[in-house]
Motif scaffolding. Structure first.
Motif, PDB file in Angstrom:
ATOM      1  N   LEU A 178       0.859  -1.179   0.000  1.00 33.47           N
ATOM      2  CA  LEU A 178       0.000   0.000   0.000  1.00 33.47           C
ATOM      3  C   LEU A 178       0.898   1.232   0.000  1.00 33.47           C
ATOM      4  CD1 LEU A 178      -2.580  -0.872   2.791  1.00 33.47           C
ATOM      5  CD2 LEU A 178      -3.119  -0.390   0.394  1.00 33.47           C
ATOM      6  N   THR A 179       0.620   2.177  -0.905  1.00 38.31           N
ATOM      7  CA  THR A 179       1.427   3.403  -0.925  1.00 38.31           C
ATOM      8  C   THR A 179       0.639   4.530  -0.256  1.00 38.31           C
ATOM      9  OG1 THR A 179       0.567   4.045  -3.092  1.00 38.31           O
ATOM     10  CG2 THR A 179       2.560   2.683  -3.072  1.00 38.31           C
ATOM     11  N   GLY A 180       1.353   5.564   0.159  1.00 36.76           N
ATOM     12  CA  GLY A 180       0.702   6.680   0.842  1.00 36.76           C
ATOM     13  C   GLY A 180       0.072   6.231   2.144  1.00 36.76           C
ATOM     14  N   ALA A 181       0.709   5.257   2.813  1.00 33.87           N
ATOM     15  CA  ALA A 181       0.157   4.688   4.047  1.00 33.87           C
ATOM     16  C   ALA A 181       0.865   5.315   5.247  1.00 33.87           C
ATOM     17  CB  ALA A 181       0.354   3.174   4.046  1.00 33.87           C
ATOM     18  N   SER A 182       0.069   5.941   6.114  1.00 37.39           N
ATOM     19  CA  SER A 182       0.650   6.670   7.248  1.00 37.39           C
ATOM     20  C   SER A 182       0.409   5.915   8.555  1.00 37.39           C
ATOM     21  CB  SER A 182       0.005   8.057   7.294  1.00 37.39           C
ATOM     22  OG  SER A 182       0.311   8.686   8.498  1.00 37.39           O
ATOM     23  N   LYS A 207       6.272  13.256   5.998  1.00 39.84           N
ATOM     24  CA  LYS A 207       5.280  13.620   4.980  1.00 39.84           C
ATOM     25  C   LYS A 207       5.559  15.046   4.520  1.00 39.84           C
ATOM     26  CE  LYS A 207       0.373  13.444   4.267  1.00 39.84           C
ATOM     27  NZ  LYS A 207      -0.749  12.648   4.655  1.00 39.84           N
ATOM     28  N   VAL A 208       5.607  15.253   3.207  1.00 41.22           N
ATOM     29  CA  VAL A 208       5.790  16.613   2.686  1.00 41.22           C
ATOM     30  C   VAL A 208       4.379  17.137   2.433  1.00 41.22           C
ATOM     31  CG1 VAL A 208       7.060  17.979   0.985  1.00 41.22           C
ATOM     32  CG2 VAL A 208       7.837  15.672   1.517  1.00 41.22           C
ATOM     33  N   SER A 209       4.147  18.383   2.855  1.00 43.75           N
ATOM     34  CA  SER A 209       2.754  18.851   2.902  1.00 43.75           C
ATOM     35  C   SER A 209       2.111  19.123   1.532  1.00 43.75           C
ATOM     36  CB  SER A 209       2.679  20.102   3.760  1.00 43.75           C
ATOM     37  OG  SER A 209       3.622  21.009   3.253  1.00 43.75           O
ATOM     38  N   VAL A 210       2.897  19.230   0.463  1.00 43.11           N
ATOM     39  CA  VAL A 210       2.273  19.488  -0.845  1.00 43.11           C
ATOM     40  C   VAL A 210       2.101  18.171  -1.604  1.00 43.11           C
ATOM     41  CG1 VAL A 210       3.116  21.829  -1.234  1.00 43.11           C
ATOM     42  CG2 VAL A 210       4.540  19.886  -1.869  1.00 43.11           C
ATOM     43  N   SER A 211       1.168  18.160  -2.561  1.00 43.00           N
ATOM     44  CA  SER A 211       1.079  16.950  -3.389  1.00 43.00           C
ATOM     45  C   SER A 211       1.159  17.352  -4.865  1.00 43.00           C
ATOM     46  CB  SER A 211      -0.198  16.179  -3.087  1.00 43.00           C
ATOM     47  OG  SER A 211      -1.284  16.784  -3.708  1.00 43.00           O
ATOM     48  N   TYR A 212       1.916  16.609  -5.622  1.00 41.73           N
ATOM     49  CA  TYR A 212       2.080  16.879  -7.053  1.00 41.73           C
ATOM     50  C   TYR A 212       1.583  15.682  -7.826  1.00 41.73           C
ATOM     51  CZ  TYR A 212       5.236  20.723  -5.869  1.00 41.73           C
ATOM     52  OH  TYR A 212       5.776  21.874  -5.374  1.00 41.73           O
ATOM     53  N   ALA A 245      10.052  11.435  -1.962  1.00 36.08           N
ATOM     54  CA  ALA A 245       9.969  12.575  -1.033  1.00 36.08           C
ATOM     55  C   ALA A 245      11.015  13.640  -1.395  1.00 36.08           C
ATOM     56  CB  ALA A 245      10.180  12.089   0.404  1.00 36.08           C
ATOM     57  N   ASP A 246      12.230  13.221  -1.735  1.00 34.29           N
ATOM     58  CA  ASP A 246      13.274  14.188  -2.125  1.00 34.29           C
ATOM     59  C   ASP A 246      12.876  14.928  -3.398  1.00 34.29           C
ATOM     60  OD1 ASP A 246      14.760  13.421   0.008  1.00 34.29           O
ATOM     61  OD2 ASP A 246      16.284  12.299  -1.115  1.00 34.29           O
ATOM     62  N   THR A 247      12.222  14.212  -4.317  1.00 30.18           N
ATOM     63  CA  THR A 247      11.829  14.849  -5.580  1.00 30.18           C
ATOM     64  C   THR A 247      10.699  15.864  -5.352  1.00 30.18           C
ATOM     65  OG1 THR A 247      12.463  12.832  -6.740  1.00 30.18           O
ATOM     66  CG2 THR A 247      11.116  14.386  -7.971  1.00 30.18           C
ATOM     67  N   ILE A 248       9.809  15.556  -4.435  1.00 26.86           N
ATOM     68  CA  ILE A 248       8.750  16.528  -4.107  1.00 26.86           C
ATOM     69  C   ILE A 248       9.397  17.787  -3.514  1.00 26.86           C
ATOM     70  CG2 ILE A 248       6.749  16.992  -2.626  1.00 26.86           C
ATOM     71  CD1 ILE A 248       6.057  13.963  -2.898  1.00 26.86           C
ATOM     72  N   ARG A 249      10.375  17.591  -2.629  1.00 24.09           N
ATOM     73  CA  ARG A 249      11.058  18.750  -2.028  1.00 24.09           C
ATOM     74  C   ARG A 249      11.783  19.563  -3.100  1.00 24.09           C
ATOM     75  NH1 ARG A 249      11.223  15.586   2.924  1.00 24.09           N
ATOM     76  NH2 ARG A 249      12.719  14.143   2.023  1.00 24.09           N
TER      77      ARG A 249
END
Ligand code: PXL
Length: 282
Positions: A178-182, A207-212, A245-249
């Motif tokens: 499962l992805t996006g599992a917190s 978790k990075v607060s923005v979503s792309y 996560a690094d790519t989102i940042r």
């Protein structure tokens, strides 16, 4: 060099599916063959799009590869487009699968509790069937709920994730991730189960607060690339989660603010470094 076949749409604008899988897998040192299911002007999160269904081309192309004696070490599917395209994809998998071919399925069809535009419940039930044939599936929580009939929750505890995995293993998939599992406030990652042993595994990062758009495709492509390069499922999932996560940042730093996709191009050198680092530590 290992050879993978990826079956997904081509969205000409808006980085996702094949326009992420091809560069990412190539950078990871995997020969990547593409079979486009549909040609879209742009992905479906733009206000409007054109879509050409390529189902009439899929089997002739696959037949030609068969006649030319091609073998794939793995097959990786993502966004497909219509219930009929899911069936065509299943046929292509059957044509090329042997005991040495790993099948990875990302049943891309929704997020945030909803199906993407253009999909119906029929699409979810065909995706469930397709997932049953996989060595490993990578749905997000929305997709897991759509395929199992479970209730979608924004907040949950570990028992919810475990139950979703159990239900997903019932499809017949050998492994479920499962992805996006917190598991903790402020964290996100993966939660998986091996259906053959019942073994659970998970990995969490901040978790990075923005979503792309396209982050799911980046995650899946990276995870698949790492597994094909011989990393364990756990190491591959950790690499994919950290890299995404690094790519989102990195994308957040772009003053152009590309709402339609992640800047995966800027982190490709780091990805190559990650592969080399893990290989050297063996
Ligand atoms: O990233 C998933 C995806 C892939 N392809 C198309 C999409 C989407 C998500 O919306 O629209 C065409």
């Amino acid at each position: 060099m290992k050879r993978i076949l990826t079956i997904q749409d081509i969205s000409c604008l808006g980085k996702c599916s094949i326009t992420i899988a091809l560069p990412v897998l190539s950078a990871m040192g995997v020969e990547t063959v593409i079979l486009p299911t549909a040609l879209l002007s742009n992905h479906t999160l733009f206000p409007e799009y054109t879509k050409l269904d390529l189902s009439g081309q899929m089997l002739p192309i696959a037949d030609m590869w068969k006649r030319n004696g091609v073998h794939f070490d793995a097959i990786y599917t993502g966004y497909l487009g219509t219930p009929e395209l899911i069936d065509e994809t299943a046929r292509v998998i059957d044509m090329f699968r042997d005991e040495n071919t790993l099948v990875f399925i990302d049943p891309v069809m929704g997020d945030n509790g909803k199906l993407y535009r253009g999909f119906s419940e029929d699409y979810a039930s065909r995706n469930r069937k397709l997932c049953g044939t996989a060595d490993l599936i990578m749905p997000n929580i929305t997709e897991a709920c759509l395929m199992t009939g479970a209730k979608y929750r924004e907040t949950y505890d570990e028992s919810y994730l475990r139950e979703l995995c159990i239900r997903l293993c019932e499809t017949g998939a050998k492994m479920t991730v499962l992805t996006g599992a917190s598991l903790l406030e402020g964290k996100t990652g993966v939660y998986g189960m091996d259906s053959r042993t019942g073994e659970i595994f998970f990995y969490q990062n901040d978790k990075v607060s923005v979503s792309y758009h396209g982050t799911g495709d980046l995650f899946a492509s990276t995870a698949v690339g790492a597994m094909i390069r011989g990393f364990s499922v756990r190491d591959a999932m950790k690499m994919a989660a950290d890299h995404t996560a690094d790519t989102i940042r990195a994308t957040m730093k772009n003053p152009g603010n590309p709402w339609y996709g992640v800047d995966f191009e800027s982190t490709l050198p780091d990805l190559i470094g990650r592969i080399q680092k893990l290989e050297n530590s063996d």
